[in-house]
Enzyme design. Sequence first.
Site, PDB file in Angstrom:
ATOM      1  N   ASP A 188       0.810  -1.219   0.000  1.00  0.00           N
ATOM      2  CA  ASP A 188       0.000   0.000   0.000  1.00  0.00           C
ATOM      3  C   ASP A 188       0.847   1.275   0.000  1.00  0.00           C
ATOM      4  O   ASP A 188       2.025   1.269   0.339  1.00  0.00           O
ATOM      5  CB  ASP A 188      -0.890   0.030   1.251  1.00  0.00           C
ATOM      6  CG  ASP A 188      -2.021  -0.995   1.175  1.00  0.00           C
ATOM      7  OD1 ASP A 188      -2.001  -1.849   0.272  1.00  0.00           O
ATOM      8  OD2 ASP A 188      -2.915  -0.925   2.034  1.00  0.00           O
ATOM      9  N   HIS A 242       3.493  -2.319   3.191  1.00  0.00           N
ATOM     10  CA  HIS A 242       3.588  -0.975   2.614  1.00  0.00           C
ATOM     11  C   HIS A 242       4.877  -0.817   1.830  1.00  0.00           C
ATOM     12  O   HIS A 242       5.927  -1.253   2.287  1.00  0.00           O
ATOM     13  CB  HIS A 242       3.520   0.073   3.717  1.00  0.00           C
ATOM     14  CG  HIS A 242       2.225   0.060   4.455  1.00  0.00           C
ATOM     15  ND1 HIS A 242       1.991  -0.806   5.509  1.00  0.00           N
ATOM     16  CD2 HIS A 242       1.089   0.770   4.283  1.00  0.00           C
ATOM     17  CE1 HIS A 242       0.748  -0.611   5.943  1.00  0.00           C
ATOM     18  NE2 HIS A 242       0.184   0.340   5.226  1.00  0.00           N
TER      19      HIS A 242
HETATM   20 ZN   LIG Z   1      -2.418   3.007   3.450  1.00  0.00          ZN
END
Ligand SMILES: [Zn+2]
Length: 356
Positions: free
Chosen positions: A163, A308
Amino acid sequence: MGGRYAGVAAGIAWTGEGYQVEVLDGAGRRVVEASSWGADRVAELVPWLRGLSEGSGLAVVLDSTNGLLDGPLTAAGLDVYRADPWLLPPRPRFGSVPAERLARSALDGPARVTAEGGSLTGRAEEYHEGVRRSAPAQAAMTAAGRCFEHGRRDTPRVALTFDDGPDPVHTRQVLEILDRYGARATFFCVGHHVAALPDEVRRIADAGHELGNHSWSHPFLPDLTPEQLREQLDRTTEAVARVTGEAPTRFRPPYGGLTPEVLATLAEHPGTVTLWDVDSRDWSRPGPERIAETVLGGVRPGSVVLMHEGAGDRGQTVRALPSIIEGLLERGLEPVTVGELAAVPAAPAGVPVTRS
Ligand SMILES: [Zn+2]
């Protein structure tokens, strides 16, 4: 947090083009000229702010619709504050309130943001309450195939998801590692970064990975009006489609920040809300070994793993990734995209599932 702030404050606003920065002293006078920064220039913006903070101290003020800068700023040791909606005038349909207004809000006692607490420091209870209240609507959307948390538990596949990118440094590193193992993954990108780094988005798509929509500016969704939420979704979809020729079909809410109201807007919008069942907690930077342990300790067949690759120093995630993939492969779990994981139809009710 709280109290009147007498020092120098930098307000950082986001727009469709990047960031606007205004630095004001306690009397509201400009300390330096207003400046604009592309979303790909955070690596320059951070040391520039650090330079300003030396000696006099500096309060950096963001708003709750910007979840992309608090990580890099707190990691650099800057004092970061979040001006919540009740401290600010109404936002435009797209973008935050002007940077000058954010800098001025330093006087109104915005909430201090810590590296440990992340962007929602001090709002955890509100966040959890929203998620709790959303459970019935979420279950209904899951039953209707409009929300996805994990795949079938009898299928030896796992979806790794990355992400907050794309990122000028880490996206390429993640892609290189995935390629080494022939693994596919899903990248939930933010429009703010997609617009600034189209080549990285193209690289992801060209390597056969899936692209998902993760909003434009990583806002806490419950703070948005339905119009503002739709704008975040549509602009990001357009930005990705402009680069790849294909509109993402999945949306991941920043922080998984849901309320029944947010879900009602998402339900009217095309696309599948895509959550996760394994949180790597890599954003807290606990070390690569710990990240790998968390993932491999929680993962099961059908899992969707949250990681992430953008909006901060994701070096630990990159270093953890080879061990994670090797650990999955050792257990016979194939890393696939969320789309591939979801494509396996659910077992018909009442029919025993064959286990291999
Ligand atoms: Zn995020």
